[in-house]
Design a protein around this motif. Structure first.
Motif, PDB file in Angstrom:
ATOM      1  N   ASP A  12      46.922 -29.428  39.367  1.00 22.76           N
ATOM      2  CA  ASP A  12      45.901 -29.378  37.979  1.00 22.76           C
ATOM      3  C   ASP A  12      44.588 -28.702  38.329  1.00 22.76           C
ATOM      4  O   ASP A  12      44.182 -27.893  37.583  1.00 22.76           O
ATOM      5  CB  ASP A  12      45.780 -30.693  37.281  1.00 22.76           C
ATOM      6  N   ILE A 117      43.912 -33.291  32.332  1.00 23.99           N
ATOM      7  CA  ILE A 117      44.737 -32.991  31.078  1.00 23.99           C
ATOM      8  C   ILE A 117      44.807 -34.148  30.003  1.00 23.99           C
ATOM      9  O   ILE A 117      44.336 -33.845  28.728  1.00 23.99           O
ATOM     10  CB  ILE A 117      46.279 -32.959  31.509  1.00 23.99           C
ATOM     11  N   ASP A 145      49.342 -29.312  25.781  1.00 27.48           N
ATOM     12  CA  ASP A 145      50.861 -30.130  25.400  1.00 27.48           C
ATOM     13  C   ASP A 145      51.439 -29.925  26.841  1.00 27.48           C
ATOM     14  O   ASP A 145      51.729 -28.845  27.322  1.00 27.48           O
ATOM     15  CB  ASP A 145      51.582 -29.275  24.365  1.00 27.48           C
ATOM     16  N   GLN A 146      51.973 -31.052  27.520  1.00 26.76           N
ATOM     17  CA  GLN A 146      52.270 -31.141  28.995  1.00 26.76           C
ATOM     18  C   GLN A 146      53.769 -30.147  28.822  1.00 26.76           C
ATOM     19  O   GLN A 146      53.677 -29.523  30.085  1.00 26.76           O
ATOM     20  CB  GLN A 146      52.808 -32.587  29.275  1.00 26.76           C
ATOM     21  N   MET A 150      53.438 -27.084  31.585  1.00 23.99           N
ATOM     22  CA  MET A 150      54.358 -27.002  32.810  1.00 23.99           C
ATOM     23  C   MET A 150      55.007 -25.760  32.700  1.00 23.99           C
ATOM     24  O   MET A 150      55.532 -25.152  33.665  1.00 23.99           O
ATOM     25  CB  MET A 150      55.302 -28.256  32.773  1.00 23.99           C
ATOM     26  N   ASN A 205      61.719 -37.211  30.751  1.00 25.28           N
ATOM     27  CA  ASN A 205      60.786 -37.134  29.589  1.00 25.28           C
ATOM     28  C   ASN A 205      61.736 -37.457  28.495  1.00 25.28           C
ATOM     29  O   ASN A 205      61.409 -38.360  27.831  1.00 25.28           O
ATOM     30  CB  ASN A 205      60.150 -35.957  29.452  1.00 25.28           C
ATOM     31  N   HIS A 211      56.005 -38.549  31.975  1.00 23.38           N
ATOM     32  CA  HIS A 211      55.094 -37.519  31.635  1.00 23.38           C
ATOM     33  C   HIS A 211      55.562 -35.998  32.495  1.00 23.38           C
ATOM     34  O   HIS A 211      55.545 -36.023  33.695  1.00 23.38           O
ATOM     35  CB  HIS A 211      53.656 -37.754  31.947  1.00 23.38           C
ATOM     36  N   CYS A 213      53.834 -33.424  33.154  1.00 20.99           N
ATOM     37  CA  CYS A 213      53.016 -33.102  34.243  1.00 20.99           C
ATOM     38  C   CYS A 213      52.477 -34.175  35.071  1.00 20.99           C
ATOM     39  O   CYS A 213      51.519 -33.913  35.870  1.00 20.99           O
ATOM     40  CB  CYS A 213      51.720 -32.374  33.505  1.00 20.99           C
ATOM     41  N   GLU A 215      51.166 -37.106  34.261  1.00 23.82           N
ATOM     42  CA  GLU A 215      49.793 -37.881  33.901  1.00 23.82           C
ATOM     43  C   GLU A 215      49.921 -39.221  33.922  1.00 23.82           C
ATOM     44  O   GLU A 215      48.819 -40.057  33.967  1.00 23.82           O
ATOM     45  CB  GLU A 215      49.454 -37.291  32.617  1.00 23.82           C
TER      46      GLU A 215
END
Length: 674
Positions: A12, A117, A145-146, A150, A205, A211, A213, A215
């Motif tokens: 990130d 994020i 938006d993850q 990604m 997910n 998550h 990413c 998170e």
């Protein structure tokens, strides 16, 4: 701007550097905090990733900029409140000392890159430190938006075949998994790149809401290569795995590999980097619909009349709040002198009622000449003194109105929480959104105001939303396209704030327009917006023509929204003897006034009404204001050059024209809350 990138080694922080470069900022340094006990990989810091810290010293060789580091100790997350204020011996103060030291050495440092994020905890702390040092925060991953983010990271990463064959055809991103701590992830995933693990993350997910990413702390990464690694990359030579229950770690062993890049390679990669459009997809569709329609251009005649109405300060206590309205100063005083007078009066009102300044929730500021705003804002900022009174300043709407009384440079009205005034909490009972970092998400705060403020113990989360204009978030420059685009962008920003805080039920809306051609654009944009949401909120809108808006904007959207109503006025039958709500009391008066919108918020025991109405009859208006003075707080938008009778518990808001959501003109518009 020249920026320092805070790096942990993870994806990130490095991907945000890439977006900073995309937005024409210049990377001049790196910053990192690491465990003082260097043999430790994990400090369980609330703030900083320290796993993989032993590789950080390679990065200045790869990028060609200096690295500044400072050590931190275990268990130094002393202040874990969401909205951070300076706390002795907290790990965040080590970040402050690090950045202060860098700024002393590099005086032209202007900004800090941070890869947050979703974590408001991280974001607010970096913003706090940067605010104290006069630095801008660049956080282009914020609220992305993850899944989409990604996908972009994988698109800009080395492909799987290159990694498996250990070749380096391009210096694209190469981030490897070095820690996993989530269901469905194990030591077999350690060392894998983002494109390798992306399908697994999507599946997890869907199954377990993992998550994508990371998170939620599901995994950590370490970057071995990036498009801006101009002088070399890190070649993975070995990996030592370890496990502690369900947590699996990998300690990477690498070698620095020098290389020479083709001229212009970085710019080629920057050109390929996807960035979110200023208008999101659904708003692009709304723009297209309005563009395809024949927009009516309506001429609005506005005179240069200066109001002769000199109001008196109104103080109204209602439902746990105090409304202080119409603070003005008059005479042959300068803008600064009048500002000082107004804030001195507000200070005395707060002192007399034993209310701390941090209990101010919202403010409405009218300025006769927007060129004076800088002078007023300086004194406004000194009054709030965020370092002393807390990190959540009030929400704010600010417009220019030449209709203020002659000799009056400004008018201020505020809403104040008057409960729990002896609380030790530095932010009082406030919850809020106070984002100061630049991103693609929405405009950041560049002054002493929050995007939104609400009371933490309010189950309905009635939220005061700051006025939004059509700024491009990543550059904070006003959108210079046609007025239609700018008006829609400003409304998109308002909607983004409501969605972010989960308060999408509109209670009051005000659209301020500074250009005569905007009235029909605003009406049609609002109608389509409400239609797309399938909501019944459209009648809560008052459109007012004013003289000027900040940054020369053509439209500003502001208002009050809530998360849930709990009950509606039709959800129960009243028993004999029960109190009727305020709208029924108005009906008993048989007033010649068109109440377009009434909504009830709260529970059976505690109800609040939010009413939007219009009238053209001054006598009927006077009757309404008289009745409201005993029951409610009123904001009265008026364009009459005649004298207006003064009533207590009314915020008088002089404007040039008043319209409803259909674009029909009225002499008076009212927002009434019981």
């Amino acid at each position: 701007m020249k920026f320092l990138a805070l790096i942990s080694g993870g994806k990130d922080s490095f991907y945000n550097i890439f977006h900073c470069l995309k937005n024409n900022h210049e990377l001049i340094a790196l910053g990192n905090l690491y465990p003082k006990e260097s043999e430790k990989q994990e400090l369980d810091s609330f703030m900083f990733q320290t796993v993989g810290h032993d590789l950080i010293d390679y990065y200045p060789k790869c990028i060609g900029v200096p690295l500044f580091r400072r050590s931190i100790l275990r268990d130094t997350s002393k202040n874990v409140e969401l909205n951070y204020t300076a706390t002795q011996d907290d790990e965040i103060e080590e970040l402050y000392e690090l950045l202060k030291s860098v700024k002393d050495q590099i005086p032209d440092l202007e900004a800090i890159s941070v890869g947050a994020i979703l974590s408001s905890y991280q974001r607010t702390r970096v913003e706090n430190v940067c605010s104290r040092l006069g630095l801008v925060v660049l956080s282009y991953l914020w609220q992305r938006d993850q899944a989409e983010l990604m996908e972009e990271m994988c698109l800009m990463s080395k492909n799987i075949s290159d990694i498996e064959s250990n070749t380096n055809l391009e210096n694209k991103f190469d981030a490897r998994i070095i820690k996993v701590a989530a269901i469905g992830l194990n030591d077999n995933h350690l060392g894998k790149s983002l494109p390798m693990i992306q399908p697994v993350l999507h599946k997890l997910n869907q199954l377990y809401q993992v998550h994508i990413c990371g998170e939620g702390g599901e995994f950590e990464t370490m970057v071995l290569d990036a498009p801006f690694f101009r002088h070399g990359y890190l070649k993975l030579t070995d990996m030592v795995k370890s496990s502690d229950g369900e947590v699996h770690n990998a300690r990477l062993r690498v070698e620095f590999q020098p290389r020479t890049l083709n001229e212009g390679f970085l710019q080629t990669q920057l050109d390929k980097l996807p960035v979110p459009s200023v208008l999101h997809d659904n708003w692009q569709e709304l723009l297209q619909v309005l563009t395809n329609r024949q927009m009516e251009t309506r001429k609005i005649e506005v005179g240069n009349i200066i109001s002769k109405n000199v109001t008196t300060t109104s103080i109204n206590k209602l439902n746990g709040k105090m409304y202080v309205s119409n603070l003005q100063s008059h005479g042959s005083k300068t803008v600064e002198e009048q500002s000082q007078d107004i804030f001195a009066e507000l200070t005395e009102i707060l002192r007399f009622n034993e209310i701390p300044r941090n209990h101010i929730l919202s403010s409405s500021l009218l300025v006769k000449n927007m060129s004076d705003f800088g002078k007023i804002n300086k004194i406004y900022n000194e009054f709030l003194d965020l370092a002393k009174y807390g990190p959540l300043p009030p929400s704010r709407a600010c417009v220019g109105s030449r209709r203020l009384p002659e000799g009056c440079h400004m008018q201020l009205s505020v809403v104040i929480d008057i409960r729990n005034t002896h609380s030790d909490k530095i932010s009082g009972n406030k919850g809020g959104l106070h984002v100061q970092g630049r991103s693609y998400w929405a405009p950041c705060n560049i002054g002493p105001y929050s995007q939104s403020i609400w009371l933490s113990d309010d189950a309905n989360q009635v939220s005061f939303i700051s006025g939004q204009i059509g700024l491009i978030p990543q550059s904070m420059v006003i959108l210079e396209k046609d007025p239609l685009c700018q008006t829609i962008l400003a409304l998109q920003h308002f909607d983004t704030l409501c969605r972010t805080i989960g308060a999408q039920k509109k209670l009051f809306m005000t659209c301020y327009i500074s250009d005569k051609s905007i009235i029909d654009i605003a009406c049609k944009a609002w109608a389509l917006y409400c239609s797309d949401l399938s909501c019944d909120d459209k009648e809560c809108l008052i459109i007012v023509k004013i003289s000027q808006l900040p940054r020369g904007a053509v439209a500003e959207w502001g208002g009050v929204a809530c998360g849930q109503l709990q009950i509606d006025e039709n959800d129960y039958d009243r028993e004999d003897g029960e109190d009727e709500d305020i709208s029924c009391k108005f009906e008993e008066l048989s007033l010649n006034i068109d109440f377009l919108h009434t909504i009830t918020v709260g529970s059976f025991e505690s109800q609040k009404q939010f009413i939007t109405g219009f009238t053209g009859d001054k006598e009927e208006l006077s009757l309404v204001l008289e009745k409201c003075s005993k029951l409610a707080q009123v904001t009265l938008y008026f364009n009459s050059e005649e004298s207006i009778p003064f009533h207590h518990n009314v915020e008088y808001y002089p404007v040039e024209k008043v319209f409803d959501h259909h674009g029909k003109e009225h002499r008076f518009g009212l927002h009434i809350r019981s």
